[in-house]
Write a protein that holds these residues in place. Sequence first.
Motif, PDB file in Angstrom:
ATOM      1  N   HIS A  94      46.615  46.391  33.130  1.00 34.83           N
ATOM      2  CA  HIS A  94      47.290  47.273  32.192  1.00 34.83           C
ATOM      3  C   HIS A  94      47.826  46.495  30.990  1.00 34.83           C
ATOM      4  CE1 HIS A  94      47.611  49.838  35.931  1.00 34.83           C
ATOM      5  NE2 HIS A  94      47.070  50.644  35.057  1.00 34.83           N
ATOM      6  N   ASP A  95      47.391  45.236  30.858  1.00 34.20           N
ATOM      7  CA  ASP A  95      47.804  44.396  29.733  1.00 34.20           C
ATOM      8  C   ASP A  95      46.762  44.550  28.632  1.00 34.20           C
ATOM      9  OD1 ASP A  95      48.340  42.337  27.937  1.00 34.20           O
ATOM     10  OD2 ASP A  95      49.059  40.982  29.504  1.00 34.20           O
ATOM     11  N   ALA A  96      47.054  45.401  27.645  1.00 27.04           N
ATOM     12  CA  ALA A  96      46.070  45.769  26.621  1.00 27.04           C
ATOM     13  C   ALA A  96      45.601  44.568  25.805  1.00 27.04           C
ATOM     14  CB  ALA A  96      46.654  46.843  25.705  1.00 27.04           C
ATOM     15  N   ASP A  97      46.525  43.712  25.363  1.00 31.26           N
ATOM     16  CA  ASP A  97      46.141  42.559  24.542  1.00 31.26           C
ATOM     17  C   ASP A  97      45.262  41.597  25.329  1.00 31.26           C
ATOM     18  OD1 ASP A  97      47.494  43.403  22.249  1.00 31.26           O
ATOM     19  OD2 ASP A  97      49.381  42.558  22.962  1.00 31.26           O
ATOM     20  N   PHE A  98      45.589  41.369  26.581  1.00 36.53           N
ATOM     21  CA  PHE A  98      44.787  40.506  27.447  1.00 36.53           C
ATOM     22  C   PHE A  98      43.370  41.056  27.579  1.00 36.53           C
ATOM     23  CE2 PHE A  98      43.340  40.173  31.946  1.00 36.53           C
ATOM     24  CZ  PHE A  98      42.975  38.838  31.946  1.00 36.53           C
ATOM     25  N   LEU A  99      43.246  42.352  27.862  1.00 33.86           N
ATOM     26  CA  LEU A  99      41.930  42.967  28.040  1.00 33.86           C
ATOM     27  C   LEU A  99      41.095  42.897  26.764  1.00 33.86           C
ATOM     28  CD1 LEU A  99      42.940  46.146  30.079  1.00 33.86           C
ATOM     29  CD2 LEU A  99      41.721  44.144  30.937  1.00 33.86           C
ATOM     30  N   ASN A 100      41.728  43.151  25.644  1.00 36.24           N
ATOM     31  CA  ASN A 100      40.971  43.203  24.392  1.00 36.24           C
ATOM     32  C   ASN A 100      40.410  41.844  23.990  1.00 36.24           C
ATOM     33  OD1 ASN A 100      40.249  45.199  22.276  1.00 36.24           O
ATOM     34  ND2 ASN A 100      41.190  43.683  20.937  1.00 36.24           N
ATOM     35  N   ALA A 101      41.002  40.773  24.522  1.00 36.26           N
ATOM     36  CA  ALA A 101      40.589  39.431  24.129  1.00 36.26           C
ATOM     37  C   ALA A 101      39.186  39.078  24.621  1.00 36.26           C
ATOM     38  CB  ALA A 101      41.598  38.407  24.647  1.00 36.26           C
ATOM     39  N   PHE A 102      38.724  39.707  25.700  1.00 36.36           N
ATOM     40  CA  PHE A 102      37.428  39.288  26.246  1.00 36.36           C
ATOM     41  C   PHE A 102      36.508  40.428  26.674  1.00 36.36           C
ATOM     42  CE2 PHE A 102      40.332  39.578  29.793  1.00 36.36           C
ATOM     43  CZ  PHE A 102      39.600  40.273  30.727  1.00 36.36           C
ATOM     44  N   SER A 103      36.986  41.679  26.727  1.00 33.70           N
ATOM     45  CA  SER A 103      36.165  42.783  27.234  1.00 33.70           C
ATOM     46  C   SER A 103      35.011  43.105  26.290  1.00 33.70           C
ATOM     47  CB  SER A 103      37.011  44.051  27.412  1.00 33.70           C
ATOM     48  OG  SER A 103      37.975  43.873  28.410  1.00 33.70           O
ATOM     49  N   ASP A 104      33.841  43.415  26.859  1.00 35.46           N
ATOM     50  CA  ASP A 104      32.734  43.930  26.053  1.00 35.46           C
ATOM     51  C   ASP A 104      32.273  45.294  26.550  1.00 35.46           C
ATOM     52  OD1 ASP A 104      31.090  43.300  28.299  1.00 35.46           O
ATOM     53  OD2 ASP A 104      30.749  41.304  27.503  1.00 35.46           O
ATOM     54  N   GLY A 105      33.022  45.869  27.489  1.00 36.66           N
ATOM     55  CA  GLY A 105      32.706  47.198  27.984  1.00 36.66           C
ATOM     56  C   GLY A 105      33.825  47.733  28.856  1.00 36.66           C
ATOM     57  N   VAL A 106      33.855  49.033  29.041  1.00 38.74           N
ATOM     58  CA  VAL A 106      34.910  49.688  29.829  1.00 38.74           C
ATOM     59  C   VAL A 106      34.291  50.698  30.778  1.00 38.74           C
ATOM     60  CG1 VAL A 106      36.851  51.320  29.706  1.00 38.74           C
ATOM     61  CG2 VAL A 106      36.753  49.387  28.119  1.00 38.74           C
ATOM     62  N   LEU A 107      34.771  50.702  32.020  1.00 38.81           N
ATOM     63  CA  LEU A 107      34.497  51.770  32.977  1.00 38.81           C
ATOM     64  C   LEU A 107      35.801  52.531  33.155  1.00 38.81           C
ATOM     65  CD1 LEU A 107      32.468  49.805  35.694  1.00 38.81           C
ATOM     66  CD2 LEU A 107      31.548  51.372  33.974  1.00 38.81           C
ATOM     67  N   TYR A 108      35.803  53.823  32.826  1.00 36.70           N
ATOM     68  CA  TYR A 108      37.028  54.618  32.892  1.00 36.70           C
ATOM     69  C   TYR A 108      36.948  55.560  34.086  1.00 36.70           C
ATOM     70  CZ  TYR A 108      41.165  57.139  31.515  1.00 36.70           C
ATOM     71  OH  TYR A 108      42.435  57.676  31.514  1.00 36.70           O
ATOM     72  N   LEU A 109      37.821  55.346  35.079  1.00 38.74           N
ATOM     73  CA  LEU A 109      37.890  56.197  36.261  1.00 38.74           C
ATOM     74  C   LEU A 109      38.851  57.339  35.973  1.00 38.74           C
ATOM     75  CD1 LEU A 109      37.272  56.940  39.133  1.00 38.74           C
ATOM     76  CD2 LEU A 109      38.788  55.134  39.930  1.00 38.74           C
ATOM     77  N   ASP A 110      38.295  58.549  35.831  1.00 38.63           N
ATOM     78  CA  ASP A 110      39.074  59.731  35.461  1.00 38.63           C
ATOM     79  C   ASP A 110      39.694  60.339  36.712  1.00 38.63           C
ATOM     80  OD1 ASP A 110      39.887  62.382  34.714  1.00 38.63           O
ATOM     81  OD2 ASP A 110      38.562  62.262  32.977  1.00 38.63           O
TER      82      ASP A 110
END
Length: 488
Positions: free
Chosen positions: A183-199
Amino acid sequence: MVNDNIILSFSGVSFEFNHNKPILNEVNFSVRAGSRITLMGQNGAGKSTLFKMITGEIAPQEGQINRALKDASIAIARQVMPKEIAELSVRNYFAMAFKEKKYNLDKLIKDIFEVVNVNLPLDKKVGELSGGQQARLLLAHALIQNPDILLLDEPTNNLDQAGIEHLTGFLMMYEKTVLVISHDADFLNAFSDGVLYLDIFTKKVEQYNGNYFDVVEEIKNRIERENSQNARMQIQIKEKKAQAEVFAHKGGKLRSVAKRMREAAETAEENIVSVRQEDKTIRKFFIPTQSFDKFFDGKVVEFSSFSAFRSHGMVSKEVEMVLRKNTHVLISGPNGIGKSTMLEKIASGQGKDFTVAKSVKIGYYKQDFSNFNFEQKAYDTLKEVMEKYDEHNLRATAAGFLLDGKLLDHPIAALSEGQKGLLSFCRLVLMAPGLLILDEPTNHINFRHLPIIANALDAYEGVSLMVSHIPEFVSQIRTDQTIDLDAL
């Protein structure tokens, strides 16, 4: 490096607990080798459950989970250290990471300790380490296996800023596949190249390309487009139905016009899309402060000294500090210096460095929730802290923290880590403490809730002692005094 080879895929996967708690419903997605994927979703949506399905700890009830390499290695860094590991030495804990004995184990451990920026005695018991040190140990245990698929479940919990920076750098250079829950947005944005969103509403997984912030913006824009389209369709439906009524009453050839208007209205209704529901956010809340009797002298906590752990042993410093009502204190210092130890001693009253007024009620948010009886029902742990039991108040307060009747009837062990965090805050509201002890209160909590929580902590009028390594969160809360253990 991302390539075109699919290393992991879910095909029509469904799963539910006890035939009445669906988690996944015909889920489909694929992960390319070398990609760095963020797994998003509301607290309790089933993210950790999905990880367990990838590792094979639990199996789908329907559908298939396919791994391109049958012998692909998978390692997971879990959110919390398993209790059964507590008595093991650090060395023996790492030995469990390998099927065969490693004669160069100490060197392997030393090398991976450099990656996670920690230095620990290999003969020390895991249970004697701080929360931050255990968090680094969980990471190191997964990384030392050099897996084809690396799963990280809330890896920044309890890490100080230096630890987060080391982890981010490692993940940016890691050439194999990584899936991360955080849930750390800045941490995730630093290296992510894709997202899986569980609705949590549809029980489906939506797949997106791009970094974390891009995907969040894309989801926001999609919702706006869907709402806008539906608004236009609703206007058309209303107009066509009104026109149909007018022409139908005129009779004759105009009845055919009325029929066409009704058909146009039906077409507009078919064009109404199912708007993607946004994650729910907890309601604004207030933590009441304990009412003290007329004989209370105002001194909530008195400190006579502070202590900190150093590489050469314990150091102490004599002080004279009195904390009175409406005082917020931040306790700072790197992982392993003794911040959580200090808070735990104050919460239990077992220490010589301080005195807590006898009449003070202590509310404790513990980072690993071990102050809970996990076998107890969530409802009962809330009920026991209420000075005057009121079922309506209990349930209404719990609902504000997204804890419905079904969840309250579960034992605490059955809740997700995020739901345990929300249960902790709900408990504090119903308790009305005079002293609030907060050890990493952002751990496991959905980032959407954090501004609301920060606002409640900022407004608290008792004495609060807080440890947090999230600067943005800390900046939203009034700090009257800081105890820097690194400065002792």
